[in-house]
Design a protein around this motif. Structure first.
Motif, PDB file in Angstrom:
ATOM      1  N   GLY A  26       0.839  -1.262  -0.087  1.00  0.00           N
ATOM      2  CA  GLY A  26      -0.098  -0.024   0.045  1.00  0.00           C
ATOM      3  C   GLY A  26       0.736   1.067   0.044  1.00  0.00           C
ATOM      4  N   ILE A  27       2.037   1.218   0.291  1.00  0.00           N
ATOM      5  CA  ILE A  27       2.884   2.521   0.430  1.00  0.00           C
ATOM      6  C   ILE A  27       2.936   3.077  -1.155  1.00  0.00           C
ATOM      7  CG2 ILE A  27       5.198   3.415   0.519  1.00  0.00           C
ATOM      8  CD1 ILE A  27       5.458   1.045   2.870  1.00  0.00           C
ATOM      9  N   LEU A  28       3.357   2.414  -1.757  1.00  0.00           N
ATOM     10  CA  LEU A  28       3.457   2.896  -3.245  1.00  0.00           C
ATOM     11  C   LEU A  28       3.193   1.730  -4.352  1.00  0.00           C
ATOM     12  CD1 LEU A  28       6.979   4.310  -3.307  1.00  0.00           C
ATOM     13  CD2 LEU A  28       4.834   5.564  -3.880  1.00  0.00           C
ATOM     14  N   PRO A  29       2.608   1.802  -5.402  1.00  0.00           N
ATOM     15  CA  PRO A  29       2.203   0.484  -6.310  1.00  0.00           C
ATOM     16  C   PRO A  29       3.896  -0.253  -6.330  1.00  0.00           C
ATOM     17  CG  PRO A  29       1.503   2.678  -7.352  1.00  0.00           C
ATOM     18  CD  PRO A  29       2.446   3.023  -6.165  1.00  0.00           C
ATOM     19  N   PRO A  30       3.741  -1.477  -6.214  1.00  0.00           N
ATOM     20  CA  PRO A  30       4.881  -2.288  -6.091  1.00  0.00           C
ATOM     21  C   PRO A  30       5.821  -2.251  -7.448  1.00  0.00           C
ATOM     22  CG  PRO A  30       3.008  -3.456  -5.280  1.00  0.00           C
ATOM     23  CD  PRO A  30       2.470  -2.376  -5.971  1.00  0.00           C
ATOM     24  N   ALA A  31       6.897  -2.202  -7.161  1.00  0.00           N
ATOM     25  CA  ALA A  31       7.801  -2.239  -8.607  1.00  0.00           C
ATOM     26  C   ALA A  31       7.685  -3.630  -9.218  1.00  0.00           C
ATOM     27  CB  ALA A  31       9.210  -2.242  -8.264  1.00  0.00           C
ATOM     28  N   TRP A  32       7.420  -4.885  -8.368  1.00  0.00           N
ATOM     29  CA  TRP A  32       7.195  -6.255  -8.835  1.00  0.00           C
ATOM     30  C   TRP A  32       6.103  -6.779  -7.633  1.00  0.00           C
ATOM     31  CZ3 TRP A  32       9.911  -8.848 -12.692  1.00  0.00           C
ATOM     32  CH2 TRP A  32       9.581  -9.948 -12.895  1.00  0.00           C
ATOM     33  N   ASN A  33       5.445  -7.496  -8.115  1.00  0.00           N
ATOM     34  CA  ASN A  33       4.211  -7.948  -7.713  1.00  0.00           C
ATOM     35  C   ASN A  33       3.565  -9.300  -8.183  1.00  0.00           C
ATOM     36  OD1 ASN A  33       1.885  -8.584  -5.613  1.00  0.00           O
ATOM     37  ND2 ASN A  33       0.824  -6.556  -6.097  1.00  0.00           N
ATOM     38  N   SER A  34       3.910 -10.158  -7.600  1.00  0.00           N
ATOM     39  CA  SER A  34       3.844 -11.664  -8.368  1.00  0.00           C
ATOM     40  C   SER A  34       3.246 -12.418  -7.139  1.00  0.00           C
ATOM     41  CB  SER A  34       4.697 -12.309  -8.837  1.00  0.00           C
ATOM     42  OG  SER A  34       5.823 -12.664  -8.154  1.00  0.00           O
ATOM     43  N   SER A  35       2.607 -13.619  -7.381  1.00  0.00           N
ATOM     44  CA  SER A  35       2.001 -14.588  -6.134  1.00  0.00           C
ATOM     45  C   SER A  35       3.287 -14.927  -5.243  1.00  0.00           C
ATOM     46  CB  SER A  35       1.512 -15.839  -6.667  1.00  0.00           C
ATOM     47  OG  SER A  35       2.590 -16.488  -7.702  1.00  0.00           O
ATOM     48  N   ASP A  36       4.444 -14.908  -5.642  1.00  0.00           N
ATOM     49  CA  ASP A  36       5.650 -15.239  -4.711  1.00  0.00           C
ATOM     50  C   ASP A  36       6.693 -14.270  -4.400  1.00  0.00           C
ATOM     51  OD1 ASP A  36       6.744 -15.225  -7.254  1.00  0.00           O
ATOM     52  OD2 ASP A  36       7.825 -17.261  -7.061  1.00  0.00           O
ATOM     53  N   LEU A  37       6.494 -13.171  -4.997  1.00  0.00           N
ATOM     54  CA  LEU A  37       7.445 -11.952  -4.655  1.00  0.00           C
ATOM     55  C   LEU A  37       6.917 -10.523  -4.814  1.00  0.00           C
ATOM     56  CD1 LEU A  37      10.694 -11.601  -4.591  1.00  0.00           C
ATOM     57  CD2 LEU A  37      10.633 -11.377  -7.052  1.00  0.00           C
ATOM     58  N   ILE A  38       7.177  -9.841  -3.726  1.00  0.00           N
ATOM     59  CA  ILE A  38       6.771  -8.353  -3.745  1.00  0.00           C
ATOM     60  C   ILE A  38       8.091  -7.407  -3.640  1.00  0.00           C
ATOM     61  CG2 ILE A  38       5.098  -6.621  -2.688  1.00  0.00           C
ATOM     62  CD1 ILE A  38       3.409  -9.025  -1.795  1.00  0.00           C
ATOM     63  N   GLN A  39       8.207  -6.376  -4.435  1.00  0.00           N
ATOM     64  CA  GLN A  39       9.062  -5.300  -4.226  1.00  0.00           C
ATOM     65  C   GLN A  39       8.549  -4.024  -4.202  1.00  0.00           C
ATOM     66  OE1 GLN A  39      11.462  -6.843  -7.564  1.00  0.00           O
ATOM     67  NE2 GLN A  39      13.401  -7.168  -6.121  1.00  0.00           N
ATOM     68  N   LEU A  40       8.948  -3.496  -3.107  1.00  0.00           N
ATOM     69  CA  LEU A  40       8.478  -1.864  -2.919  1.00  0.00           C
ATOM     70  C   LEU A  40       8.784  -1.099  -4.015  1.00  0.00           C
ATOM     71  CD1 LEU A  40       7.319   0.028  -0.503  1.00  0.00           C
ATOM     72  CD2 LEU A  40       9.778   0.394  -0.041  1.00  0.00           C
ATOM     73  N   GLY A  41       7.772  -0.117  -4.330  1.00  0.00           N
ATOM     74  CA  GLY A  41       7.930   0.436  -5.820  1.00  0.00           C
ATOM     75  C   GLY A  41       8.739   1.850  -5.764  1.00  0.00           C
ATOM     76  N   GLU A  42       9.516   2.060  -4.609  1.00  0.00           N
ATOM     77  CA  GLU A  42      10.433   3.096  -4.543  1.00  0.00           C
ATOM     78  C   GLU A  42      11.807   2.243  -4.512  1.00  0.00           C
ATOM     79  OE1 GLU A  42      12.242   6.187  -1.293  1.00  0.00           O
ATOM     80  OE2 GLU A  42      10.087   6.228  -1.933  1.00  0.00           O
TER      81      GLU A  42
END
Length: 80
Positions: A26-42
């Motif tokens: 919720g902080i920023l749209p993720p740079a990467w968002n999949s079922s097994d990996l999430i990376q913060l958009g910044e």
């Protein structure tokens, strides 16, 4: 891999509660968002000229803080 890299109170390898995962997304749209990996958009910083991101990965324990990783990767690349 360094255990001093933190996400809030979480160190690399720590299980992250769902409320932290939701906040992470919720902080920023993720740079990467999949079922097994999430990376913060910044971007966290740059390593070897490439952007690196705070990263969560899914394991058999649930979501785990993976550290600072290249886009699409769950391998920590920052030591402190």
């Amino acid at each position: 891999m360094s255990n001093s890299i933190k996400l809030g109170q979480h160190s690399i390898g720590d299980v992250v509660e769902q409320k932290w995962v939701d906040q992470f997304i919720g902080i920023l749209p993720p740079a990467w968002n999949s079922s097994d990996l999430i990376q913060l958009g910044e971007v966290y910083t740059f390593t070897n000229g490439k952007a690196v991101y705070q990263t969560l990965k899914i394991t058999d324990k649930g979501w785990v803080y993976a550290g600072i990783c290249f886009l699409g990767s769950s391998e920590n690349v920052i030591s402190s």
